[in-house]
Design an enzyme around this catalytic site. Structure first.
Site, short mmCIF file in Angstrom:
data_model
loop_
_atom_site.label_atom_id
_atom_site.label_comp_id
_atom_site.label_asym_id
_atom_site.label_seq_id
_atom_site.Cartn_x
_atom_site.Cartn_y
_atom_site.Cartn_z
N ASN A 127 -8.64 -14.48 -7.26
CA ASN A 127 -9.21 -14.72 -8.59
C ASN A 127 -10.65 -15.24 -8.43
OD1 ASN A 127 -9.86 -15.58 -11.20
ND2 ASN A 127 -7.77 -16.26 -11.62
N HIS B 225 -1.52 2.96 0.17
CA HIS B 225 -0.89 4.22 -0.27
C HIS B 225 0.25 4.65 0.65
CE1 HIS B 225 -0.54 7.53 -2.88
NE2 HIS B 225 -1.82 7.73 -3.13
N ASP C 32 2.92 4.11 -4.18
CA ASP C 32 2.27 5.25 -4.84
C ASP C 32 1.62 4.83 -6.15
OD1 ASP C 32 3.09 7.01 -2.82
OD2 ASP C 32 5.02 7.37 -3.81
#
Length: 547
Positions: A468, A520, A524
């Site tokens: 953050n 990946h 997905d």
């Protein structure tokens, strides 16, 4: 000579490790960077690497059973080699407490001057305790001795602090877990030692350890100890099986290399495409990285110079220009290594979403009016992510090479900026905690992070991470995945914008942009998008997090 593999120290509170699975069996050929076993500690399930080439001769602990710290769990050596003498008195754990110390037999007055004697065996004959640099975090490769709290000749108790050690995460105390007199210290204050490197010897006052010290300094004449998964180079005797091959180390454009070889290559800045692999099928292994020489003539001698202990200012003649060289801390080195590995190993993709924060702002004000501790937007984000992960467990996972590990527990890491770089305190079982519990825990963890007092169990075991930068007025950004997580969420600032209402009039609303970085290989696009949709529902309707 055969190498003894002992149960390593994998956390500061660990006293034993359970063998979940043996990945090799007796009789199997093993490489120095092969994973011998999966071990469950009190914090997580981790891999044990043997750091020795040869044949697996012996397995001392069956699957499902536990071994004490430093207990012999396996032996690797030449096929047919007699290893039974190594087991005499070696199956019991010599160091039941969390220190990388090798406990030994009854004291002896002086050292036998036998050349080529195993250092551990010699220490046992002398009745001294060898203190090694312990593994104090899962990413630690070395520790810097900040200060010795005892000196040679001092008496020390088992529970006294021997030295303060700076790791890649925090400054911690090393406790000897042995009574006696300090006979030797192997690393000066201000210098670093690799994990499992000898840092001190404790024993009976007056014991002659000259031969033992010589054995430490001349490991080529002795068998290298294997009491913890240190980044140690196997000796010639323990690595007779390295072969030369001309098989290609690339396959469909992907470099074939072991995880340890990749890690060491990243640390040394070696391009794996330039390395010839000698492993099975041309796979690059640790030995290939250790023996790699760049094609260029020679590296400048200055590159081997000692790192200055303080920033050094240099000026160009007459121009008034200059620069400052600041030595990298262990934390900064680890950040560079791990995030470099992550960025260039994990195929990142990014999903961006805008969250309406009007209800969150109103709910936070109402909760803080009655909460015993002030709740921040980051606390709300931790809770929302934890609840969303419960609904989308595929995001709460790690890529493990041959399989994907999906965690049943939810441990949220929250990145904190400190002087040396970044550290990630971890909120364990965050989905099971209320917002006020998370807020109270956050106050303690963030304060410890900024003062360097976090303990290993407080910055390890994350399954998902949040970074953050909203409080620094950053509107949106992308973050590099924090291994071993599959995803990291980058959170920007809350911004007031003008909108057109349904009735045609104009008004203002508050929005926050978030970006989910995904690996990946394990997550997905549709899975990541579904997670963000659920996160959005929780943040935009905070009352749903209170049920």
């Amino acid at each position: 000579m055969a190498e003894v593999i002992r149960m390593p120290l994998l956390s500061d509170t660990m006293t034993e490790g359970k063998i979940v699975k043996w990945n090799k069996q007796v009789g199997d050929k093993v490489k120095s960077d092969d994973v011998l076993a999966d071990v469950e500690t009190d914090k997580a399930t981790m891999e044990v690497v043997g750091y020795a080439d040869g044949t697996l001769l012996y397995i001392g602990v069956p699957e499902g059973k536990a071994a004490q710290i430093n207990e012999i769990i396996a032996i690797v050596g030449k096929e047919g080699e007699d290893y039974k003498s190594l087991l005499d008195g070696g199956s019991a754990a010599p160091a039941p407490a969390p220190a990388a110390a090798t406990e030994t037999a009854a004291p002896a007055p002086s050292a036998p001057a036998a050349a080529g004697v195993d250092a551990d065996a010699l220490a046992s004959q002398l009745g001294v305790t060898v203190i090694r640099m312990p593994l104090l975090s899962d990413t630690m490769t070395e520790g810097k001795i900040v200060a010795w709290n005892k000196k040679v000749g001092d008496s020390v108790k088992a529970d006294e602090s021997l030295a303060d050690v700076e790791t890649d995460k925090a400054t911690m105390e090393v406790v000897p877990y042995a009574d006696g007199t300090i006979l030797y210290t192997g690393v000066e204050a201000g210098n670093a030692a690799k994990v499992n490197e000898v840092i001190a010897v404790i024993g009976k006052a007056g014991t002659d350890i000259t031969a033992l010290v010589a054995a430490f300094k001349n490991p080529g004449a002795t068998a290298a100890p294997a009491s913890a998964p240190a980044a140690a180079t196997p000796t010639a005797a323990s690595a007779p099986t390295v072969a030369t091959t001309t098989t290609s180390s690339t396959e469909n454009g992907r470099v074939k290399a072991s995880p340890l070889a990749k890690k060491i290559a990243a640390e040394k800045g070696i391009d794996l495409h330039a390395v010839q692999g000698s492993g099975d099928g041309g796979r690059i292994i640790k030995a290939d990285i250790d023996n790699f020489k760049p094609a260029a003539a020679t590296a400048p001698a200055a590159s081997k110079a000692a790192t200055p202990s303080a920033p050094v200012m240099a000026f160009t003649p007459g121009a008034g220009e200059g620069y400052v060289d600041t030595p990298n801390s262990n934390m900064r080195k680890t950040i560079a290594r791990r995030l470099g590995e992550s960025m260039f190993t994990a195929p990142h993709f990014y999903l961006k979403m805008e969250l309406n924060m009007d209800n969150a702002m109103a709910a936070r004000a109402q909760m803080n009016a009655v909460s015993p501790v002030k709740i921040s937007f980051q606390d709300m984000m931790i809770k929302a992510c934890a609840m969303a992960l419960r609904q989308h467990p595929a995001v709460n996972s790690s890529w493990m090479g041959d399989f994907i590990r999906t965690y049943q527990h939810i441990h949220i890491g929250s990145a904190v900026a400190v002087d040396q770089g970044l550290i990630v305190p971890v909120f364990k079982f965050a989905d099971q905690k209320s917002l006020s519990q998370i807020a109270a825990e956050a106050n303690g963890l963030y304060d410890k992070a900024r003062t360097g007092k976090l303990q290993p169990q407080e910055f390890s075991g994350n399954t998902f991470t949040i970074s953050n930068l909203g409080m620094m007025d950053i509107e949106d950004f992308t973050a590099i995945i924090n291994p071993p997580d599959s995803c990291i969420l980058a959170v920007g600032r809350i911004k007031e914008i003008v909108i057109k209402k349904k009735d045609g009039s104009f008004g203002t609303t508050n929005v926050m942009k978030v970006t989910l970085s995904c690996d990946h290989r394990s997550v997905d696009g549709a899975i990541g998008a579904a997670f963000l949709q659920t996160l959005k529902k929780y943040i935009e309707n905070p009352v749903t997090m209170l049920v």
